[in-house]
Design an enzyme around this catalytic site. Structure first.
Site: not given
Ligand code: MG
Length: 445
Positions: A98, A243, A245
Site C-alpha cells: 500500500s 496501490d 485504493d
C-alpha cells in the site's frame, strides 16, 4: 491443533521487508498454504514495488505446487484485482504494501467476492502454514499459469458503469493527477481519457523506489500538486497511494480536502432515504448531520478498512469510508476503490455544475486535529486519566477511548501496527479542537 498464538496476517495482509521478514522461503511456504486452502484457481497480481517479482514468483510456485492454478493478472491497483476476483468469482492474492515506504512489501488475500479475506479464513491459512499441512500435488496434476491482461479494462468498465459517463464527458474537466509512481499509472489517466477530461499527470512513471514523493497521499507529500492546482488551470487535483485504493482531492484553489469531507460530500449526493453509511469512530460528525437530513442512517465501527467493508456487507450499506481517503461504494464493490472514488466526484461535479470548493463549503464544517505520539505502553492508565480529566463527557470504548460532549470529542487509540498512540480532537470550532489537543497532549506528559 494447539490453540493458535502466532499470527501472520495483520490488518492489511502480511507486511515486511523482503529478504528480512519476507524471505523467498517464507513466500514459497505461504504460497503453499494459500494454494492448499483455496484450491481451484487463484488470481495473482501486484503493485509496482521493486521487490514484486521475487515475492510474486515465490508465492506463485508455492500455490502451483499444491495443484492450484494461478491466473497472473500483472500490475494493477489493489481494487482492480479485487474487482477481477469479484467478476470472475475466484479468490486472489495481491503483492502490495500500500502506502508503506519502498523497502516494504506484503501479501494480501482476497475472497472470491472481491472482499479482503475474513480473519477467520486467514486463521485457516495460518494454521496450514504453522502445521506445514500442505497438500503437495502429484506431478501430473501440478497447477499451471495463465496470463490475463484484461484486468485494467474490466475494472474501468466497472467503474464507468456506475457513473453518468455522457454528462461527465460534456463538462470537459481539466484535472491534474499525481499518481505517486504507483499502480494508478495504469488506470487513472486511462479513466480520465475515456471521460474526455484533459489531464496533466505527475509522477506517472511506475517507480518502486517512490523517488518523486512518499507514497502516503497526505498534504506534506502533495505540495507540488497543490501548488500546480492553485494556478487556477484545473478543476481539481487528485492523488493516490501506491496501490491506488485511496484517493484524495485538491480543490480548484489548491486546498487539500480531508478524506472524511470527501466522504461527507458523497453521502450528501449519493445516499438516499433508508440507505446506510458505515464509517469508523474517527471520522467527523458531519456524516450523522447529513444522514439525519436525508433520512439515512450511520453505523460507526472500529478503525480499519476491512472492518468497515465487512460491516457494509452485513448491513448492505451504500457508502463507507475513512478520513484517510479510502472510500467504499457498495453498489460497485465492498472495498476501498481509488478509481471509483474519482468517478463519483466527477459525477457529482457534472450533476451539480458546481466547483469543488463550493461543494465542500456546503457540508457541515467540523475540524479534526490529528497527532501521533510515541506509546509508553500504559494506554489504560492514560484512558482513565482522560476520563477523569474530562468529567461530564460521555465515554465510548469501541476503539481505544472516545470521550464526547456535544460536537467536542477526543479519540485516542493505540496503533495496531506501530508503537504509537493516535489522538484525534474534533469540534465545530477550529480553536476548540486545537485547545482540546493541547490539553490532551499536556495530560500525556
Ligand atoms: Mg493503499
Amino acid at each position: 491443533m494447539a490453540e493458535q498464538t502466532k499470527r501472520l496476517f495483520g490488518t492489511n495482509g502480511i507486511r515486511g521487508i523482503p529478504n528480512k521478514e519476507l524471505t523467498s522461503d517464507f513466500c514459497l511456504s505461504i504460497g503453499k498454504a494459500i494454494g492448499t486452502y483455496f484450491g481451484g484457481t487463484v488470481a495473482l497480481g501486484s503493485d509496482n514495488r521493486l521487490t514484486k517479482d521475487m515475492l510474486l514468483e515465490a508465492v506463485n510456485a508455492g500455490i502451483l505446487s499444491t495443484g492450484t492454478n494461478v491466473v497472473k493478472i500483472g500490475v494493477m491497483p489493489t481494487p482492480g484485482i479485487q474487482y477481477y476476483c469479484k467478476t470472475h468469482s475466484i479468490p486472489g492474492v495481491m503483492i502490495t504494501a500500500s502506502h508503506n515506504p519502498p523497502q516494504f512489501n506484503g501479501i494480501k488475500c482476497i475472497d472470491s467476492d472481491g472482499t479482503e479475506l475474513a480473519r477467520s479464513k486467514e486463521e485457516k491459512i495460518e494454521e496450514i502454514y504453522f502445521d506445514s499441512a500442505f497438500k503437495i500435488s502429484n506431478w501430473d496434476v501440478m497447477g499451471t499459469n495463465k496470463d490475463d491482461n484484461t484486468g485494467p479494462d474490466n475494472y474501468l468498465n466497472g467503474v464507468m458503469s456506475k457513473i453518468d459517463v455522457n454528462r461527465i464527458r460534456e463538462r470537459k474537466f481539466r484535472i491534474c493527477a499525481d499518481l505517486g509512481n504507483g499502480a494508478a499509472y495504469l488506470t487513472t489517466p486511462e479513466l480520465l481519457s475515456r471521460l474526455k477530461c484533459s489531464v496533466v499527470t505527475l509522477n506517472a512513471n511506475p517507480d518502486g523506489l517512490f523517488t518523486s514523493r512518499e507514497s502516503e497521499p497526505k498534504p506534506a507529500n502533495l505540495k507540488y500538486l497543490m501548488s500546480l492546482v492553485s494556478s487556477g488551470e484545473f478543476d481539481f487535483g487528485v492523488a493516490h497511494d501506491g496501490d491506488a485504493d485511496r484517493t484524495v482531492f485538491i480543490d480548484e484553489k489548491g486546498n487539500f480536502i480531508d478524506g472524511d469531507k470527501t466522504l461527507s460530500l458523497f453521502v450528501k449526493h449519493f445516499v438516499k432515504k433508508g440507505d446506510m453509511v458505515v464509517t469508523p469512530v474517527s471520522s467527523s460528525d458531519a456524516i450523522e448531520d447529513i444522514c439525519k437530513e436525508s433520512g439515512s442512517s450511520v453505523v460507526r465501527t472500529r478503525v480499519g478498512a476491512p472492518i468497515v467493508s465487512r460491516s457494509m456487507i452485513e448491513k448492505k450499506a451504500t457508502l463507507g469510508g475513512e478520513e484517510n481517503g479510502g472510500i467504499i461504494y457498495g453498489p460497485h464493490q465492498y472495498c476501498r476503490d481509488g478509481a471509483m472514488t474519482l468517478g463519483i466526484i466527477l459525477d457529482i461535479m457534472s450533476r451539480t455544475g458546481k466547483k469543488l470548493s463550493e461543494l465542500i463549503s456546503e457540508i457541515p464544517q467540523y475540524t479534526i486535529v490529528r497527532k501521533t505520539i510515541p506509546s509508553t505502553g500504559k494506554f489504560e492508565e492514560f484512558s482513565k486519566k482522560l476520563e477523569e480529566h474530562l468529567k461530564g463527557y460521555s465515554v465510548d470504548r469501541m476503539d481505544g477511548i472516545k470521550v464526547r460532549k456535544d460536537h467536542n470529542w477526543v479519540l485516542a487509540r493505540p496503533s495496531g501496527t506501530e508503537p504509537i498512540i493516535r489522538i484525534f480532537t474534533h469540534s465545530d470550532k477550529r480553536e476548540e479542537a486545537e485547545r482540546l489537543m493541547n490539553e490532551v497532549t499536556e495530560l500525556l506528559k
